[in-house]
Scaffold this motif. Structure first.
Motif, PDB file in Angstrom:
ATOM      1  N   SER A 104       0.891  -1.287   0.007  1.00  0.00           N
ATOM      2  CA  SER A 104      -0.054   0.196   0.046  1.00  0.00           C
ATOM      3  C   SER A 104       1.041   1.276  -0.299  1.00  0.00           C
ATOM      4  CB  SER A 104      -0.965  -0.091   1.237  1.00  0.00           C
ATOM      5  OG  SER A 104      -0.217   0.102   2.371  1.00  0.00           O
ATOM      6  N   LEU A 105       0.361   2.307  -0.136  1.00  0.00           N
ATOM      7  CA  LEU A 105       0.905   3.618  -0.077  1.00  0.00           C
ATOM      8  C   LEU A 105       0.319   4.640   0.734  1.00  0.00           C
ATOM      9  CD1 LEU A 105       1.164   4.687  -3.757  1.00  0.00           C
ATOM     10  CD2 LEU A 105       3.062   3.863  -2.433  1.00  0.00           C
ATOM     11  N   MET A 106       1.028   4.958   2.118  1.00  0.00           N
ATOM     12  CA  MET A 106       0.470   5.659   3.209  1.00  0.00           C
ATOM     13  C   MET A 106       1.156   6.991   3.000  1.00  0.00           C
ATOM     14  SD  MET A 106      -1.315   3.483   4.623  1.00  0.00           S
ATOM     15  CE  MET A 106      -1.820   4.354   6.077  1.00  0.00           C
ATOM     16  N   PHE A 107       0.128   7.994   3.174  1.00  0.00           N
ATOM     17  CA  PHE A 107       0.529   9.419   3.156  1.00  0.00           C
ATOM     18  C   PHE A 107       0.522   9.925   4.409  1.00  0.00           C
ATOM     19  CE2 PHE A 107      -0.741   8.677  -1.006  1.00  0.00           C
ATOM     20  CZ  PHE A 107       0.041   9.506  -2.068  1.00  0.00           C
ATOM     21  N   ILE A 108       1.310  10.972   5.058  1.00  0.00           N
ATOM     22  CA  ILE A 108       1.111  11.510   6.157  1.00  0.00           C
ATOM     23  C   ILE A 108       1.049  12.982   5.536  1.00  0.00           C
ATOM     24  CG2 ILE A 108       1.891  12.538   8.627  1.00  0.00           C
ATOM     25  CD1 ILE A 108       3.264   9.916   8.769  1.00  0.00           C
ATOM     26  N   PHE A 109      -0.026  13.826   6.076  1.00  0.00           N
ATOM     27  CA  PHE A 109      -0.228  15.244   5.680  1.00  0.00           C
ATOM     28  C   PHE A 109      -0.060  16.128   6.863  1.00  0.00           C
ATOM     29  CE2 PHE A 109      -2.602  13.035   2.284  1.00  0.00           C
ATOM     30  CZ  PHE A 109      -2.228  13.543   1.196  1.00  0.00           C
ATOM     31  N   ASP A 110       0.145  17.380   6.621  1.00  0.00           N
ATOM     32  CA  ASP A 110       0.399  18.209   7.729  1.00  0.00           C
ATOM     33  C   ASP A 110      -0.848  18.934   8.149  1.00  0.00           C
ATOM     34  OD1 ASP A 110       1.328  20.330   9.680  1.00  0.00           O
ATOM     35  OD2 ASP A 110       2.588  21.507   8.416  1.00  0.00           O
ATOM     36  N   GLY A 111      -1.626  18.720   9.666  1.00  0.00           N
ATOM     37  CA  GLY A 111      -2.589  18.954  10.061  1.00  0.00           C
ATOM     38  C   GLY A 111      -2.475  20.287  11.123  1.00  0.00           C
ATOM     39  N   GLY A 112      -1.129  20.780  11.126  1.00  0.00           N
ATOM     40  CA  GLY A 112      -0.881  22.060  11.615  1.00  0.00           C
ATOM     41  C   GLY A 112      -0.742  22.021  13.171  1.00  0.00           C
ATOM     42  N   VAL A 113      -0.935  23.154  13.715  1.00  0.00           N
ATOM     43  CA  VAL A 113      -1.073  23.168  15.332  1.00  0.00           C
ATOM     44  C   VAL A 113      -2.451  23.767  15.742  1.00  0.00           C
ATOM     45  CG1 VAL A 113      -0.007  24.425  17.276  1.00  0.00           C
ATOM     46  CG2 VAL A 113       1.436  23.713  15.382  1.00  0.00           C
ATOM     47  N   LEU A 114      -3.210  22.853  16.662  1.00  0.00           N
ATOM     48  CA  LEU A 114      -4.194  23.301  17.209  1.00  0.00           C
ATOM     49  C   LEU A 114      -4.307  24.128  18.267  1.00  0.00           C
ATOM     50  CD1 LEU A 114      -6.404  19.843  17.257  1.00  0.00           C
ATOM     51  CD2 LEU A 114      -5.919  21.488  15.337  1.00  0.00           C
ATOM     52  N   GLU A 115      -5.107  25.184  18.399  1.00  0.00           N
ATOM     53  CA  GLU A 115      -5.346  25.918  19.379  1.00  0.00           C
ATOM     54  C   GLU A 115      -5.951  25.349  20.451  1.00  0.00           C
ATOM     55  OE1 GLU A 115      -7.131  29.488  17.806  1.00  0.00           O
ATOM     56  OE2 GLU A 115      -5.315  30.071  16.465  1.00  0.00           O
ATOM     57  N   ALA A 116      -5.680  25.748  21.754  1.00  0.00           N
ATOM     58  CA  ALA A 116      -6.499  25.293  22.747  1.00  0.00           C
ATOM     59  C   ALA A 116      -7.981  25.032  22.871  1.00  0.00           C
ATOM     60  CB  ALA A 116      -6.378  26.344  23.998  1.00  0.00           C
ATOM     61  N   GLY A 117      -8.657  26.030  21.895  1.00  0.00           N
ATOM     62  CA  GLY A 117     -10.045  26.080  21.735  1.00  0.00           C
ATOM     63  C   GLY A 117     -10.602  24.783  21.055  1.00  0.00           C
ATOM     64  N   GLN A 118      -9.906  24.474  19.943  1.00  0.00           N
ATOM     65  CA  GLN A 118      -9.963  23.529  19.035  1.00  0.00           C
ATOM     66  C   GLN A 118      -9.707  22.236  19.825  1.00  0.00           C
ATOM     67  OE1 GLN A 118      -6.977  24.972  16.181  1.00  0.00           O
ATOM     68  NE2 GLN A 118      -8.670  24.439  14.663  1.00  0.00           N
TER      69      GLN A 118
END
Length: 181
Positions: A104-118
């Motif tokens: 298979s092919l597995m990707f990892i994407f950047d989801g960024g940094v979540l803020e405290a409220g998120q």
């Protein structure tokens, strides 16, 4: 039209039949798309799937004809109720056949940094998950399968280095390490 013209120009119907035959005979690959999400400390969001051992990144398998980034976004929303803009690909990892699974092919994407409220709004909305937590990168070794850990470490290195990493079984192909394991 001259007989020297390529088939796709001379006979578009024959060209489409040729492509359909190739499509029917060529190997198909499963594609997985995970998301590397961090908090302000740089800790990584891991999820505990009910259907397999060990923790993992949020994400999952792409559906038929679904782009990997769209699959990543859909899976995060389905699992955690988080509608997240998906950033660039950090890792593409070819996973060799194992057990009853083909490669298979597995990707990892950047989801960024979540803020405290998120982070406060995160909740499990899919019965596939038992738990989630932010984990210090140094603590992930005891939680992730070895090849998943290598893939996540490659993604973290990509964040520092800025270029998408291609791996095989979690090992960067530019790494001097063996691709075994």
């Amino acid at each position: 039209m001259s007989s020297d013209a390529p088939l796709y120009e001379r006979d578009p119907e024959a060209w489409n039949a040729y492509l359909a035959e190739g499509n029917a005979r060529q190997a198909r690959k499963r594609v997985g798309a995970d998301v590397l999400i961090r908090d302000e400390r740089g800790w990584v969001l891991l999820v505990d799937p009910a259907y397999k051992p060990n923790w993992d990144l949020p994400g999952g398998m792409a559906e038929s004809n679904e782009p990997p980034a769209a699959a990543a976004r859909r899976e995060v929303k389905e699992e955690l109720g988080l509608d997240l803009e998906i950033g660039p690909a950090l890792v593409v990892d070819w996973v060799p056949p194992h057990g009853p699974w083909d490669d298979s092919l597995m990707f990892i994407f950047d989801g960024g940094v979540l803020e405290a409220g998120q982070i406060a709004d995160l909740q499990i909305v899919d019965s596939e998950l038992q738990n989630f937590r932010f984990t210090a990168p140094a603590e992930m070794a005891g939680m992730l399968r070895p090849y998943v850990l290598r893939r996540v470490q490659a993604a973290l290195a990509t964040l520092r280095g800025g270029i998408t990493t291609y791996c095989e079984n979690g090992y960067s192909v530019t790494s001097p390490r063996s691709h075994q394991g």
